[in-house]
Enzyme design. Sequence first.
Site, PDB file in Angstrom:
ATOM      1  N   TYR A  67     -35.814   2.753   6.495  1.00  0.00           N
ATOM      2  CA  TYR A  67     -35.280   4.034   6.031  1.00  0.00           C
ATOM      3  C   TYR A  67     -33.851   3.849   5.503  1.00  0.00           C
ATOM      4  CZ  TYR A  67     -39.015   6.539   8.603  1.00  0.00           C
ATOM      5  OH  TYR A  67     -40.208   7.014   9.084  1.00  0.00           O
ATOM      6  N   SER A  90     -47.661   2.725  13.769  1.00  0.00           N
ATOM      7  CA  SER A  90     -47.455   3.982  13.058  1.00  0.00           C
ATOM      8  C   SER A  90     -48.430   4.016  11.879  1.00  0.00           C
ATOM      9  CB  SER A  90     -46.000   4.033  12.577  1.00  0.00           C
ATOM     10  OG  SER A  90     -45.850   4.989  11.581  1.00  0.00           O
ATOM     11  N   GLN A 107     -48.289   6.343  16.634  1.00  0.00           N
ATOM     12  CA  GLN A 107     -47.661   7.496  15.975  1.00  0.00           C
ATOM     13  C   GLN A 107     -48.473   7.820  14.727  1.00  0.00           C
ATOM     14  OE1 GLN A 107     -43.405   7.673  15.847  1.00  0.00           O
ATOM     15  NE2 GLN A 107     -43.378   8.223  13.692  1.00  0.00           N
TER      16      GLN A 107
END
Length: 368
Positions: A73, A160, A181
């Site tokens: 990110y 994830s 997730q």
Amino acid sequence: MKAGIVLPAAGIASAHSFSAFAKTPSSAAYRVLGKTGLKVSTVGSGVGIEPDPQVIARAIDLGVNYFDTARGYGNGDSERITGAALKGKRNRVILATKTDGRTRDAIFKDMDESLKALNTDYVDIWHLHSRDTPDTITDEAVEACELLKKQGKTRFIGVSTHDVHAVTDRILSIGKFDVVQTTYSYAIGSAPLRQQAIARLYAEGIGMVAMKVIIAVAGFIPRDVNLPKEGPLAAIKWVLLNPAISTTVPYVKNIAELEMNVRAMNETYTPQDEKMLYTRSEEIRPLYCRMCYECKGICPKGMPVTDELRFLAYNDFGGDFHQAQESFRRLPKEIREIRCSDCSSCTIQCPNGVDVRNRLIRAQELLA
Ligand code: SF4
Ligand code: SF4
């Protein structure tokens, strides 16, 4: 953990009613995250690409103890800002981050960089990031994660994924993961395959984290619609009706949004919430890809339809142009160069009513 709980298949998108859920009160503000034994706040924090340190500090004050970021990110900025914001508070929170690494060396390198950026000597959960097909969860990646766990650099390991149904068999057959997730919201949660996958993982003691829980209700289109102010709160309450979900990681842009969201830790899902979410679900029907992975047809040019629609949703429904563009730019060059406007019609049909070709044209005009 013995659970065996499967939510009714009913949902806004399929049965237009949540009457079975509406009388169910939200459970306690904290739940146990599967076999990790960690006690997590039901409302966590997805800090996003550009975290706000003041929002992080306020979240901790309000009892939020679960924070989720990723190595990729903002090219590491997300972890750096989060690490600085958590200075002196590290032992009060559960910290999850993710690696896009595919090889052992790349995963080890990511871990060292994540620990440095987060200003900590361990993370609580280390996810393999965005693994939407079984072949992306390689033996090499699993072995690397296990070694990092043995070294104490992470307490637990996870996956994830946007397509939990596609990877559930692989995750369970490996038998090493502690947490999963996945995308889950009122707009997509009623898909039976997704519900079944979540229930199977939960029954095996996997801690379940829900992401993208408010995206479809927090966005900016259709433009002529006044979004319900408390839509995100209702959306989080909906997710927490599922006892398999231990925590949620909504991204919030400011303290006011945060303060509203954390009310979901203690408030009950109401018939008004149900009506609001149903109305919103219908408003976004031609626009929002529900990530059910049930598209009919194949694109002759190899377009990864659901990926590109998801990136567009980061902007249109999440208000996050940077994340949308960053995600789009990670696609291979030959995919980025496809122009759906060159097709007179689309070979992909969406049973949920998404206007696939026009949405992809918008994605390419906005993000390419
Ligand atoms: S385009 Fe339609 S069918 Fe395909 S994943 Fe999205 S909602 Fe499902
Ligand atoms: S419009 Fe054409 S290029 Fe775009 S997804 Fe449909 S078939 Fe593929």
